[in-house]
Design a protein around this motif. Structure first.
Motif, PDB file in Angstrom:
ATOM      1  N   ALA A  65      -4.627  -3.001   0.815  1.00 16.74           N
ATOM      2  CA  ALA A  65      -4.452  -1.553   0.759  1.00 16.74           C
ATOM      3  C   ALA A  65      -2.985  -1.201   0.957  1.00 16.74           C
ATOM      4  CB  ALA A  65      -5.313  -0.867   1.817  1.00 16.74           C
ATOM      5  N   VAL A  66      -2.488  -0.245   0.189  1.00 12.81           N
ATOM      6  CA  VAL A  66      -1.093   0.185   0.264  1.00 12.81           C
ATOM      7  C   VAL A  66      -1.044   1.701   0.109  1.00 12.81           C
ATOM      8  CG1 VAL A  66      -0.146  -1.972  -0.628  1.00 12.81           C
ATOM      9  CG2 VAL A  66      -0.787  -0.150  -2.216  1.00 12.81           C
ATOM     10  N   SER A  67       0.074   2.307   0.524  1.00  7.34           N
ATOM     11  CA  SER A  67       0.273   3.741   0.327  1.00  7.34           C
ATOM     12  C   SER A  67       1.731   4.007  -0.003  1.00  7.34           C
ATOM     13  CB  SER A  67      -0.138   4.521   1.578  1.00  7.34           C
ATOM     14  OG  SER A  67       0.731   4.224   2.653  1.00  7.34           O
ATOM     15  N   SER A  68       2.000   5.196  -0.536  1.00  4.36           N
ATOM     16  CA  SER A  68       3.362   5.542  -0.916  1.00  4.36           C
ATOM     17  C   SER A  68       3.493   7.047  -1.063  1.00  4.36           C
ATOM     18  CB  SER A  68       3.726   4.867  -2.243  1.00  4.36           C
ATOM     19  OG  SER A  68       5.012   5.268  -2.689  1.00  4.36           O
ATOM     20  N   SER A  69       4.715   7.541  -0.894  1.00  4.88           N
ATOM     21  CA  SER A  69       5.006   8.943  -1.195  1.00  4.88           C
ATOM     22  C   SER A  69       5.682   9.074  -2.560  1.00  4.88           C
ATOM     23  CB  SER A  69       5.907   9.543  -0.109  1.00  4.88           C
ATOM     24  OG  SER A  69       7.102   8.786   0.020  1.00  4.88           O
ATOM     25  N   ASP A  70       5.917   7.946  -3.209  1.00  3.24           N
ATOM     26  CA  ASP A  70       6.486   7.924  -4.566  1.00  3.24           C
ATOM     27  C   ASP A  70       5.335   7.782  -5.546  1.00  3.24           C
ATOM     28  OD1 ASP A  70       7.781   7.498  -6.951  1.00  3.24           O
ATOM     29  OD2 ASP A  70       9.134   5.936  -6.194  1.00  3.24           O
ATOM     30  N   HIS A  71       5.143   8.776  -6.411  1.00  4.35           N
ATOM     31  CA  HIS A  71       4.000   8.712  -7.310  1.00  4.35           C
ATOM     32  C   HIS A  71       4.401   8.789  -8.774  1.00  4.35           C
ATOM     33  CE1 HIS A  71       4.528  13.073  -6.692  1.00  4.35           C
ATOM     34  NE2 HIS A  71       4.396  12.813  -5.403  1.00  4.35           N
ATOM     35  N   GLY A  72       5.565   8.247  -9.081  1.00  2.77           N
ATOM     36  CA  GLY A  72       5.951   8.086 -10.474  1.00  2.77           C
ATOM     37  C   GLY A  72       5.191   6.937 -11.116  1.00  2.77           C
ATOM     38  N   ALA A  73       5.218   6.859 -12.418  1.00  4.87           N
ATOM     39  CA  ALA A  73       4.453   5.840 -13.147  1.00  4.87           C
ATOM     40  C   ALA A  73       4.874   4.427 -12.748  1.00  4.87           C
ATOM     41  CB  ALA A  73       4.632   6.044 -14.653  1.00  4.87           C
ATOM     42  N   ASP A  74       6.173   4.180 -12.614  1.00 11.94           N
ATOM     43  CA  ASP A  74       6.641   2.848 -12.226  1.00 11.94           C
ATOM     44  C   ASP A  74       6.202   2.509 -10.808  1.00 11.94           C
ATOM     45  OD1 ASP A  74       7.849   2.586 -14.681  1.00 11.94           O
ATOM     46  OD2 ASP A  74       9.854   3.138 -13.961  1.00 11.94           O
ATOM     47  N   ALA A  75       6.234   3.510  -9.899  1.00 12.81           N
ATOM     48  CA  ALA A  75       5.828   3.275  -8.514  1.00 12.81           C
ATOM     49  C   ALA A  75       4.338   2.949  -8.436  1.00 12.81           C
ATOM     50  CB  ALA A  75       6.151   4.495  -7.653  1.00 12.81           C
ATOM     51  N   ILE A  76       3.535   3.630  -9.234  1.00 14.59           N
ATOM     52  CA  ILE A  76       2.092   3.367  -9.245  1.00 14.59           C
ATOM     53  C   ILE A  76       1.809   1.949  -9.734  1.00 14.59           C
ATOM     54  CG2 ILE A  76      -0.031   3.971 -10.470  1.00 14.59           C
ATOM     55  CD1 ILE A  76       0.782   6.911 -10.181  1.00 14.59           C
ATOM     56  N   ALA A  77       2.487   1.526 -10.783  1.00 12.48           N
ATOM     57  CA  ALA A  77       2.299   0.163 -11.288  1.00 12.48           C
ATOM     58  C   ALA A  77       2.713  -0.868 -10.245  1.00 12.48           C
ATOM     59  CB  ALA A  77       3.098  -0.024 -12.577  1.00 12.48           C
ATOM     60  N   ALA A  78       3.826  -0.612  -9.560  1.00  5.55           N
ATOM     61  CA  ALA A  78       4.293  -1.533  -8.527  1.00  5.55           C
ATOM     62  C   ALA A  78       3.323  -1.578  -7.358  1.00  5.55           C
ATOM     63  CB  ALA A  78       5.682  -1.117  -8.057  1.00  5.55           C
ATOM     64  N   MET A  79       2.777  -0.425  -6.981  1.00  4.94           N
ATOM     65  CA  MET A  79       1.784  -0.393  -5.904  1.00  4.94           C
ATOM     66  C   MET A  79       0.572  -1.243  -6.235  1.00  4.94           C
ATOM     67  SD  MET A  79       1.498   3.555  -4.594  1.00  4.94           S
ATOM     68  CE  MET A  79       0.044   3.177  -3.602  1.00  4.94           C
ATOM     69  N   ALA A  80       0.098  -1.099  -7.462  1.00  4.94           N
ATOM     70  CA  ALA A  80      -1.080  -1.864  -7.872  1.00  4.94           C
ATOM     71  C   ALA A  80      -0.810  -3.368  -7.813  1.00  4.94           C
ATOM     72  CB  ALA A  80      -1.497  -1.442  -9.275  1.00  4.94           C
ATOM     73  N   GLU A  81       0.351  -3.797  -8.311  1.00  7.92           N
ATOM     74  CA  GLU A  81       0.708  -5.220  -8.270  1.00  7.92           C
ATOM     75  C   GLU A  81       0.783  -5.713  -6.828  1.00  7.92           C
ATOM     76  OE1 GLU A  81       1.002  -7.258 -10.691  1.00  7.92           O
ATOM     77  OE2 GLU A  81       1.129  -5.985 -12.489  1.00  7.92           O
ATOM     78  N   ARG A  82       1.402  -4.899  -5.954  1.00  9.65           N
ATOM     79  CA  ARG A  82       1.548  -5.297  -4.555  1.00  9.65           C
ATOM     80  C   ARG A  82       0.197  -5.381  -3.851  1.00  9.65           C
ATOM     81  NH1 ARG A  82       4.888  -1.800  -3.490  1.00  9.65           N
ATOM     82  NH2 ARG A  82       3.806  -0.274  -2.193  1.00  9.65           N
ATOM     83  N   ALA A  83      -0.685  -4.409  -4.111  1.00 11.82           N
ATOM     84  CA  ALA A  83      -2.000  -4.407  -3.475  1.00 11.82           C
ATOM     85  C   ALA A  83      -2.823  -5.619  -3.906  1.00 11.82           C
ATOM     86  CB  ALA A  83      -2.743  -3.114  -3.813  1.00 11.82           C
ATOM     87  N   VAL A  84      -2.768  -5.954  -5.197  1.00  8.79           N
ATOM     88  CA  VAL A  84      -3.511  -7.123  -5.694  1.00  8.79           C
ATOM     89  C   VAL A  84      -2.966  -8.401  -5.068  1.00  8.79           C
ATOM     90  CG1 VAL A  84      -3.982  -8.515  -7.745  1.00  8.79           C
ATOM     91  CG2 VAL A  84      -4.279  -6.022  -7.818  1.00  8.79           C
ATOM     92  N   ALA A  85      -1.648  -8.509  -4.952  1.00  8.99           N
ATOM     93  CA  ALA A  85      -1.054  -9.692  -4.323  1.00  8.99           C
ATOM     94  C   ALA A  85      -1.478  -9.799  -2.863  1.00  8.99           C
ATOM     95  CB  ALA A  85       0.471  -9.621  -4.428  1.00  8.99           C
ATOM     96  N   MET A  86      -1.506  -8.684  -2.159  1.00 12.38           N
ATOM     97  CA  MET A  86      -1.943  -8.687  -0.759  1.00 12.38           C
ATOM     98  C   MET A  86      -3.398  -9.114  -0.658  1.00 12.38           C
ATOM     99  SD  MET A  86      -0.138  -5.140   0.513  1.00 12.38           S
ATOM    100  CE  MET A  86      -1.070  -5.084   2.032  1.00 12.38           C
ATOM    101  N   ALA A  87      -4.243  -8.597  -1.563  1.00 11.06           N
ATOM    102  CA  ALA A  87      -5.661  -8.952  -1.514  1.00 11.06           C
ATOM    103  C   ALA A  87      -5.872 -10.447  -1.738  1.00 11.06           C
ATOM    104  CB  ALA A  87      -6.422  -8.143  -2.560  1.00 11.06           C
TER     105      ALA A  87
END
Length: 447
Positions: A65-87
């Motif tokens: 699980a991850v969170s962010s205050s940056d919700h641009g398209a690139d930030a969302i893609a990076a969040m998803a990659e980071r969350a999957v790696a953490m999982a």
């Protein structure tokens, strides 16, 4: 709400593209203003606002699980990659998983629950006026030497939850609050107390004058406080603090504690845990109440349920994971933060009131302690052993004799809860609506 919906659904889509088996996401738009006054002037003003997003992914029985205050398209893609790696680096938990589509709530908003006031946001000048009026009212009480703080605040929060199982829904919530803390005496003889109220709708709040006067009266009543005697006595938990006792029971029937075997009630399903005649009800669907919600954090429909009926424990408070582990069904009790997994929680608890007022219970107790505030805690969740610092009033011959400070009260929650006698004075609009509660035979450590 469209922007929040789009963000939450975009997060879920990004997670699936990044390799998640399942995903759920939250988008939250929150804003808050708080005004503090002192000595008739502004002391502090705070303002916060922003949109934050959170994502949880499930990959092969693992979660991240991850969170962010940056919700641009690139930030969302990076969040998803980071969350999957953490999982992928997390331990396997076979009980994890989203709800099946047929389990999901058909309700996707809070229509009819009146959780958000459709009115302009109060400006800071109005909040300052409310705080100044509360302060002036507290100072008008004879014996008040100063007001430590007076506050008025407003907050608004809108939330959207989306998941890969097809759920997508959201709602908003507003809050208005006024409080005051007053002081009497000086030096070692100084005592303080407070009053404060919060509501979804401003029109439901007491006036600032009522809150300030109550803070002042509570404080003056504490003048000259001293330690009580030591021994075993009945203790009356005033309605200001009685909800904490029921809170300990709720913690003990929480599915997380039960699944871990770390609850003093883990073997008591179907057994008596409160006196006969007492029923403990949860109803997340009460209009205008602070913790009402149409669906839980996993998209399941909330509903009224009885946790305890006539003193008998009916069931645990469960989210999907703890329910699966215990071989039961979720009670639609999941709560979560932006960067945390769901866990069981409660909404709008109501305990059966008694048929006598607090004064009748004071007369009945004869000699003992009324607790109006507590600090610190030593609670053993596995055994139920209980110890807390307390302050309040000493009772002699069925009447309040003097104010009390600096004492410790102790007992065991199992025995304490079975001896409860309830008054009829529960305060309205509370997340836990609990009256004053008399407990027999606790230990008081004082002078």
């Amino acid at each position: 709400m469209t922007e929040l919906q789009n963000l939450a659904e975009a997060l879920v889509d990004a997670a699936r593209r990044a390799g998640a088996d399942q995903a759920d996401a939250m988008a939250v738009d929150a804003r808050a203003t708080g005004i503090d006054v002192r000595d008739g002037a502004l002391e502090n003003a705070e303002r916060s606002e922003g949109v934050e997003i959170g994502l949880r992914v499930l990959v092969g029985g693992r979660q991240g699980a991850v969170s962010s205050s940056d919700h641009g398209a690139d930030a969302i893609a990076a969040m998803a990659e980071r969350a999957v790696a953490m999982a992928r680096a997390a331990p396997v938990d076979d009980w994890l998983g989203l709800a099946d589509p047929e389990q999901l709530s058909p309700r996707r908003d809070a229509e009819g629950l009146e959780l958000s006031e459709n009115a302009p946001e109060p400006d800071p000048a109005h909040l300052q006026d409310l705080a100044l009026r509360a302060e002036a009212a507290a100072l008008s009480v004879e014996g008040i030497s100063q007001v430590e703080s007076a506050n008025a605040s407003y907050s608004s929060r809108r939330m959207w939850l989306a998941a890969s199982n097809g759920f997508s829904g959201g709602y908003g919530r507003t809050s208005h609050a006024i409080s005051a803390v007053a002081i009497t005496g000086e030096g070692l003889g100084m005592e303080r107390d407070y009053a404060g109220e919060g509501r979804i709708f401003a029109s439901d709040l007491p006036t600032p004058e009522e809150i300030g006067i109550l803070a002042g009266e509570r404080t003056v009543a504490r003048a000259g406080a001293r330690k009580p005697p030591t021994g075993a006595f009945p203790i009356l938990f005033d309605r200001r603090v009685s909800a904490s006792l029921i809170g300990h029971l709720l913690s003990a029937v929480n599915g997380t504690a039960i699944a871990r075997g770390a609850s003093w009630l883990r073997r008591d399903l179907g057994e008596q845990v409160l006196p006969a005649g007492m029923t403990l009800t949860e109803n997340p669907l009460r209009p205008r109440f602070p913790s009402s919600r149409p669906f839980d954090a996993e998209g399941l429909a909330t509903r009224e349920r009885r946790i305890v009926t006539d003193g008998i424990l009916n069931g645990w408070t469960l989210d999907l994971a703890t329910a699966r582990k215990l071989g039961m069904d979720s009670t639609a009790s999941a709560v979560r933060g932006l960067a945390s997994a769901p866990s069981p929680g409660n909404s709008n608890i109501h305990l059966t009131p008694g048929n006598r007022d607090q004064q009748a219970l004071i007369r009945e107790m004869g000699r003992g302690l009324i607790v109006t505030s507590m600090l610190g805690a030593s609670i053993n969740g596995t055994t139920g052993d209980y110890s807390r610092g307390a302050a309040g009033f000493w009772v002699e011959n069925g009447q309040i004799a003097w104010p009390v400070n600096e004492c410790t009260i102790a007992g065991n929650l199992r025995q304490m809860l079975l001896t409860l006698v309830a008054a009829d004075d529960a305060l309205p609009w509370r997340a836990l609506e609990v009256p004053s509660l008399l407990v027999q035979g606790m230990t008081v450590a004082g002078a």
